[in-house]
Scaffold this motif. Structure first.
Motif, short mmCIF file in Angstrom:
data_model
loop_
_atom_site.label_atom_id
_atom_site.label_comp_id
_atom_site.label_asym_id
_atom_site.label_seq_id
_atom_site.Cartn_x
_atom_site.Cartn_y
_atom_site.Cartn_z
N CYS A 117 -10.59 31.50 -13.41
CA CYS A 117 -10.54 31.87 -14.71
C CYS A 117 -11.71 30.84 -15.23
N PRO A 118 -12.70 31.63 -16.07
CA PRO A 118 -13.55 30.93 -16.82
C PRO A 118 -13.16 29.88 -17.58
N ALA A 119 -13.99 28.98 -17.90
CA ALA A 119 -13.36 27.63 -18.97
C ALA A 119 -13.35 28.28 -20.21
N ARG A 120 -14.32 29.21 -20.41
CA ARG A 120 -14.20 29.85 -21.91
C ARG A 120 -14.45 31.61 -21.66
N TRP A 121 -13.86 32.22 -22.48
CA TRP A 121 -13.90 33.72 -22.34
C TRP A 121 -14.25 34.03 -24.23
N PHE A 122 -15.08 34.90 -24.32
CA PHE A 122 -15.87 35.10 -25.46
C PHE A 122 -15.67 34.21 -26.44
N GLY A 123 -15.98 32.85 -25.99
CA GLY A 123 -16.13 31.49 -26.81
C GLY A 123 -14.90 30.84 -26.99
N GLN A 124 -13.89 31.41 -26.37
CA GLN A 124 -12.55 30.55 -26.66
C GLN A 124 -12.24 29.86 -25.26
N PRO A 125 -11.49 28.79 -25.59
CA PRO A 125 -11.22 27.88 -24.52
C PRO A 125 -10.06 28.25 -23.85
N HIS A 126 -9.92 28.09 -22.43
CA HIS A 126 -8.86 28.41 -21.55
C HIS A 126 -7.58 27.44 -21.63
N SER A 127 -6.63 28.06 -21.95
CA SER A 127 -5.31 27.08 -21.88
C SER A 127 -4.49 27.18 -20.62
N GLY A 128 -5.09 27.85 -19.76
CA GLY A 128 -4.20 27.90 -18.27
C GLY A 128 -4.09 29.35 -17.87
#
Length: 149
Positions: A117-128
């Motif tokens: 999983c990327p740390a961010r996706w479309f600028g949103q943070p990864h929650s898990g």
């Protein structure tokens, strides 16, 4: 349960919308089991609740499922149009009643990457991650309604 609104729901959802959510949950995450399907339901409910970012003006499950652009790929697949099964409808009712599960608890997005999983996706943070799906959350400042209940 008839055609009435689900009692004690966090969003208004006639039974036809609950069945639509059940079909979406199955189409997007049947291979992830009941918990994975519930997490997809969490994202859907959050999009209706949020009225923020890409989901401004989304007021019900039907609008959320068929939103364009920004909706779900599953609606383009024939398996999405299969009749909702009772066990999937029960899961959708749980999501509509506000049962939330991490990492999708406050999620507005998810996707299934080929790798990590990327740390961010479309600028949103990864929650898990849960099995194959990565979940992403908005900031409380951007989408306060998602965090209210």
């Amino acid at each position: 349960m008839g055609t009435g609104v689900i009692p004690m729901a966090v969003i208004n959802a006639p039974e036809s919308h609950v069945k639509l959510l059940a079909r979406l949950m199955r189409a997007e995450a049947e291979g992830e089991g009941p918990l994975g399907m519930l997490m997809v339901g969490n994202v859907g409910v959050n999009r209706v609740l949020g009225d923020c970012l890409d989901f401004r003006g989304i007021r019900n499950i039907w609008q959320m499922v068929f939103q364009t652009p920004g909706g779900f790929e599953a609606v383009q697949k024939s398996y999405f149009y299969q009749r909702a099964r009772e066990k999937d409808i029960r899961l959708a009712r749980k999501a509509v009643r506000g049962e939330r599960y991490s990492p999708a608890r406050y999620g507005l997005w998810f996707f299934r990457p080929v790798g990590p999983c990327p740390a961010r996706w479309f600028g949103q943070p990864h929650s898990g991650r849960y099995k194959s799906h990565c979940f992403y959350i908005p900031s409380p400042a951007d989408c306060p309604r998602v965090y209210k209940f």
